[in-house]
Design a protein around this motif. Structure first.
Motif, short mmCIF file in Angstrom:
data_model
loop_
_atom_site.label_atom_id
_atom_site.label_comp_id
_atom_site.label_asym_id
_atom_site.label_seq_id
_atom_site.Cartn_x
_atom_site.Cartn_y
_atom_site.Cartn_z
N LYS A 120 21.36 -13.20 -4.09
CA LYS A 120 22.70 -12.62 -4.05
C LYS A 120 23.52 -12.99 -5.28
O LYS A 120 24.21 -12.17 -5.88
CB LYS A 120 23.40 -13.08 -2.77
N LYS A 121 23.44 -14.24 -5.69
CA LYS A 121 24.21 -14.69 -6.85
C LYS A 121 23.70 -14.04 -8.14
O LYS A 121 24.48 -13.71 -9.03
CB LYS A 121 24.15 -16.21 -6.96
N MET A 122 22.39 -13.86 -8.24
CA MET A 122 21.81 -13.34 -9.47
C MET A 122 22.20 -11.88 -9.70
O MET A 122 22.44 -11.44 -10.82
CB MET A 122 20.28 -13.45 -9.42
N ILE A 123 22.25 -11.08 -8.62
CA ILE A 123 22.51 -9.65 -8.76
C ILE A 123 24.00 -9.33 -8.61
O ILE A 123 24.38 -8.16 -8.66
CB ILE A 123 21.70 -8.85 -7.73
N LYS A 124 24.82 -10.34 -8.42
CA LYS A 124 26.25 -10.11 -8.25
C LYS A 124 26.82 -9.56 -9.56
O LYS A 124 26.65 -10.14 -10.63
CB LYS A 124 26.95 -11.41 -7.86
N GLY A 125 27.49 -8.47 -9.50
CA GLY A 125 28.09 -7.84 -10.68
C GLY A 125 27.09 -7.11 -11.55
O GLY A 125 27.43 -6.67 -12.65
N ALA A 126 25.85 -6.98 -11.10
CA ALA A 126 24.84 -6.29 -11.92
C ALA A 126 24.97 -4.79 -11.85
O ALA A 126 24.37 -4.07 -12.66
CB ALA A 126 23.43 -6.71 -11.49
N GLY A 127 25.70 -4.25 -10.89
CA GLY A 127 25.90 -2.81 -10.78
C GLY A 127 24.61 -2.09 -10.39
O GLY A 127 23.81 -2.59 -9.61
N SER A 128 24.41 -0.90 -10.98
CA SER A 128 23.25 -0.07 -10.61
C SER A 128 21.93 -0.63 -11.11
O SER A 128 20.87 -0.20 -10.69
CB SER A 128 23.43 1.36 -11.15
N ASP A 129 22.01 -1.59 -12.06
CA ASP A 129 20.77 -2.17 -12.58
C ASP A 129 20.29 -3.35 -11.76
O ASP A 129 19.22 -3.91 -12.03
CB ASP A 129 20.97 -2.63 -14.04
N GLY A 130 21.10 -3.75 -10.77
CA GLY A 130 20.72 -4.93 -10.00
C GLY A 130 19.44 -4.75 -9.21
O GLY A 130 18.69 -5.69 -8.97
N TRP A 131 19.16 -3.49 -8.79
CA TRP A 131 17.94 -3.25 -7.98
C TRP A 131 16.67 -3.54 -8.76
O TRP A 131 15.67 -3.94 -8.19
CB TRP A 131 17.94 -1.81 -7.47
N SER A 132 16.72 -3.32 -10.09
CA SER A 132 15.53 -3.59 -10.89
C SER A 132 15.32 -5.08 -11.13
O SER A 132 14.20 -5.51 -11.40
CB SER A 132 15.63 -2.85 -12.24
N LYS A 133 16.40 -5.88 -11.00
CA LYS A 133 16.24 -7.32 -11.23
C LYS A 133 15.54 -8.01 -10.08
O LYS A 133 14.82 -8.98 -10.27
CB LYS A 133 17.63 -7.94 -11.46
N ARG A 153 0.82 -1.21 0.00
CA ARG A 153 0.00 0.00 0.00
C ARG A 153 0.86 1.27 0.00
O ARG A 153 0.33 2.37 0.09
CB ARG A 153 -0.92 0.02 1.21
N ILE A 154 2.17 1.11 -0.07
CA ILE A 154 3.06 2.26 -0.16
C ILE A 154 2.96 2.84 -1.56
O ILE A 154 2.90 2.09 -2.54
CB ILE A 154 4.51 1.83 0.14
N PRO A 155 2.91 4.17 -1.73
CA PRO A 155 2.93 4.75 -3.08
C PRO A 155 4.09 4.17 -3.88
O PRO A 155 5.22 4.09 -3.39
CB PRO A 155 3.09 6.25 -2.83
N ILE A 156 3.81 3.78 -5.12
CA ILE A 156 4.77 2.95 -5.85
C ILE A 156 6.06 3.69 -6.16
O ILE A 156 7.14 3.09 -6.19
CB ILE A 156 4.11 2.41 -7.14
N ASN A 157 5.98 5.05 -6.34
CA ASN A 157 7.24 5.76 -6.61
C ASN A 157 8.13 5.78 -5.36
O ASN A 157 9.35 5.71 -5.46
CB ASN A 157 6.95 7.17 -7.12
N LYS A 158 7.50 5.85 -4.17
CA LYS A 158 8.28 5.77 -2.93
C LYS A 158 8.81 4.35 -2.71
O LYS A 158 9.91 4.15 -2.19
CB LYS A 158 7.43 6.22 -1.75
N ALA A 159 8.00 3.36 -3.09
CA ALA A 159 8.46 1.97 -2.98
C ALA A 159 9.65 1.73 -3.91
O ALA A 159 10.60 1.02 -3.57
CB ALA A 159 7.32 1.02 -3.33
N PHE A 160 9.61 2.36 -5.13
CA PHE A 160 10.77 2.27 -6.04
C PHE A 160 12.02 2.82 -5.36
O PHE A 160 13.08 2.19 -5.34
CB PHE A 160 10.46 3.08 -7.30
#
Length: 649
Positions: free
Chosen positions: A622-635, A571-578
């Motif tokens: 952890k293994k999936m986002i390893k080395g993903a850099g700044s794009d890892g948060w979207s994964k 129920r958090i506003p989605i832009n704040k959740a992002f």
């Protein structure tokens, strides 16, 4: 003495006629009933007060011969109100009026009963020979049996000059009715009826126009308040058709039984759709939750009351004052929402003010307050108030659309401002690059001048300079290409800046300024043109009803953009959740819920619950986002298992 002997020697039929005449004369002398005189200069006359004599038959068993007998004729009393009513619906009521033609009238005359809801009327019409002829009509009889095919009840009169005629009417009705007796010339009645039906056409035409127009809007925008408004308008029309006799004349002329309680169905629909429209238009569920629960309770109670009346006792339908409760609740809700600052509620309150006044006027007239009776205006006051109310409700709907448009324009201006800033940044970069290229070119020209001054090295250096000039041309081409790339990738530069770990929420919102941009980005990383139905595995889809949702072309299962993502059930506003997800990822889960609460102005408990969810995902993926850099948060947003779904309060 001679007249007495003549009476004793007369036949039984003559005796009865003489007796009736004597009783009528005695009754007239005792009660002093006002005689209504026919005048060709006056086309209509409404009977009132002393012109109408009344007698209540509580048992409902009196015959006409008993009523005209001395025992009962002396019990007739003048009406003490301008419009008599059958206050006791279990009783039968007798009324009599006296009419006299002082000069031979050149017009045909009739008596009209204005109230179309009277169930049974028996009219006793005097004949020239002193006898009476009875005629039955009313709402319980088929429409085709009426003398005049008109929504009201009319009977023809046959009068002679200088003769008084006393007309008796026995009335029995299961609803409280207004005994409005009107003496009219037939020519005036025809003119009046045509004008009245023209007004009915305008009234119902306006209702249909309102309903059809808002139905088209509902089909276009799919907002429920327009559908409720259409159903409300149709309920008003159905109720008016049922009460003014138009429906009985044109829709169900051979169904008098249905005509007895058709108005009750209309009133039930009217109350229900009034409250549903109120709740939807004014956003009562969000702005006043307690009032919303009250509205839902009244809707359920009103429907239950309707079925109780329909199954056990249809006489309960006559308690129309119960409709005052939904009206008061809708009116009160509009006032409360208006006080909370919701501007479309002002037209809503104004419209229901007129309807409220119309109900009050009808209620006071029903209580017998005669000075409020203004004839046709009072009789049709509720219809007039309905039209005014629907006009102002249309204004309320338009005002709501105007406010939504204003918010949309404000968001568009904000986007344009951001694009302007991006363009300005691009121009500054281009200017700096051009200055660098100019400096470089001037430096090369100076070197070329120095080389030309050297006599011994001219031939060798010319070749070198030509090679350098060619290299410079290639560099210029590359610089131009880089310039074009920089112009087209300004948004990427800005996004890369925003995706850095130390940006604040305001700067982060430049990329995701609203819910729509967040949902659009979420749909891009969720599906990326690789859709598969969670129900049947189908890979073809249509766009769903919700923004950026997708509906399976095979099983019609509609999946929202937030389903099966980290934002499902939050129920958090989605832009704040992002932003919260980005902060947790950027800080590798080290940011505390207190810091998140202070940054985003959200309760600490809510931040703790949501951050716990994200931190657990960071650990699991952890293994999936390893080395993903700044794009890892979207994964981690879309790689979310069903068992993680919980509601964030």
């Amino acid at each position: 003495m001679y007249k007495l002997l003549l009476f004793l020697k007369s036949s039984p039929v003559q005796k009865r006629n003489y007796t009736l005449l004597i009783l009528l004369l005695l009754n007239f002398n005792v009660k002093g009933q006002d005689v209504v005189k026919i005048d060709d200069k006056v086309d209509q006359h409404i009977f009132s007060y002393g012109e109408i004599m009344c007698l209540e038959d509580q048992a409902g068993k009196l015959t006409f011969s008993q009523v005209v007998s001395p025992q009962y004729s002396c019990k007739f009393t003048p009406s003490d109100i301008s419009t008599p009513q059958n206050f006791n619906i279990k009783s039968a009521y007798w009324y009599k009026v006296t009419i006299k033609d002082t000069v031979k009238s050149r017009k045909r005359w009739m008596i009209e009963f204005f109230d179309q809801t009277i169930d049974d009327i028996t009219a006793y019409m005097p004949q020239d020979n002193g006898s009476y002829q009875s005629t039955q009509f009313g709402a319980l009889y088929k429409f085709k049996n009426r003398q005049f095919h008109h929504k009201n009840f009319e009977i023809n009169l046959a009068v002679n000059p200088d003769k008084e005629y006393t007309y008796y009417f026995r009335i029995k009705s299961q609803r409280t009715a207004d005994i409005i007796l009107v003496l009219r010339s037939v020519s005036w009645f025809i003119q009046y009826a045509l004008n009245e039906y023209l007004l009915f056409g305008l009234f119902y035409g306006m209702l249909l126009i309102f309903a059809f127009y808002n139905l088209l809007i509902f089909v276009a925008v799919r907002q429920r308040q327009y559908l409720y408004y259409v159903l409300y308008n149709l309920s008003v029309g159905f109720y008016e058709l049922s009460t003014d006799g138009i429906a009985y004349q044109y829709i169900w002329p051979n169904s008098p039984h249905w005509n007895e309680y058709a108005f009750a169905v209309a009133l039930c629909c009217l109350s229900v759709f009034t409250l549903l429209f109120t709740s939807s238009l004014l956003h009562v569920k969000m702005k006043a939750p307690k009032l919303n629960r009250l509205i839902n309770g009244v809707i359920i109670a009103r429907i239950v009351f309707f079925f109780i009346c329909f199954i056990f006792d249809k006489q309960l339908f006559n308690y129309k004052l119960i409709e005052f409760i939904p009206l008061i609740i809708a009116f009160y809700t509009g006032i409360i929402i208006l006080r909370k600052g919701y501007r479309p509620a002002r037209f809503f309150v104004l419209g229901y003010s007129f309807l409220f006044l119309g109900f009050i006027l009808k209620f006071l007239l029903m209580l017998g307050i005669g000075w409020l009776n203004m004839g046709v205006v009072s009789y049709y006051s509720l219809s007039i108030c309905f039209i005014l109310e629907m006009c102002f409700l249309a204004f309320a709907l338009a005002d709501k659309v105007r406010l939504l448009k204003k918010k949309k324009d404000k968001a568009q201006k904000k986007i344009i401002k951001q694009l302007t800033a991006n363009k300005k940044l691009s121009e500054e970069i281009n200017t700096r690059l051009e200055e660098q290229v100019g400096d470089r070119t001037r430096e090369l020209l100076e070197k070329t001048t120095i080389i030309e001054q050297k006599n011994d090295e001219l031939n060798k250096t010319n070749i070198l300079l030509q090679e350098q000039a060619g290299e410079i041309s290639r560099m210029n081409l590359l610089l131009k290409k880089d310039n074009i790339d920089l112009q087209t990738n300004v948004e990427k530069v800005t996004r890369a800046r925003v995706m850095s770990a130390d940006v604040d929420f305001e700067e982060f919102s430049k990329i995701y300024p609203d819910k729509d941009s967040c949902l659009k980005f979420l749909s891009t990383i969720k599906w990326n043109e690789d859709y598969e139905c969670h129900k049947c595995g189908n890979k073809h889809y249509f766009h769903g009803h919700a923004p950026y949702s997708r509906r399976c072309s095979k099983c019609s299962y509609e999946e929202s953009v937030t389903a099966y993502t980290v934002f499902q059930n939050t129920r958090i506003p989605i832009n704040k959740a992002f932003y919260m997800t980005f902060l947790i990822y950027s800080s590798k889960g080290k940011i505390s819920s207190h810091q998140l609460s202070e940054i985003l102005s959200i309760r600490q408990s809510t931040c703790w619950a949501f951050s716990s969810r994200i931190k657990k995902l960071l650990s699991d993926k952890k293994k999936m986002i390893k080395g993903a850099g700044s794009d890892g948060w979207s994964k981690i947003i879309v790689n979310y298992d069903q068992e993680h779904l919980t509601t964030i309060v």
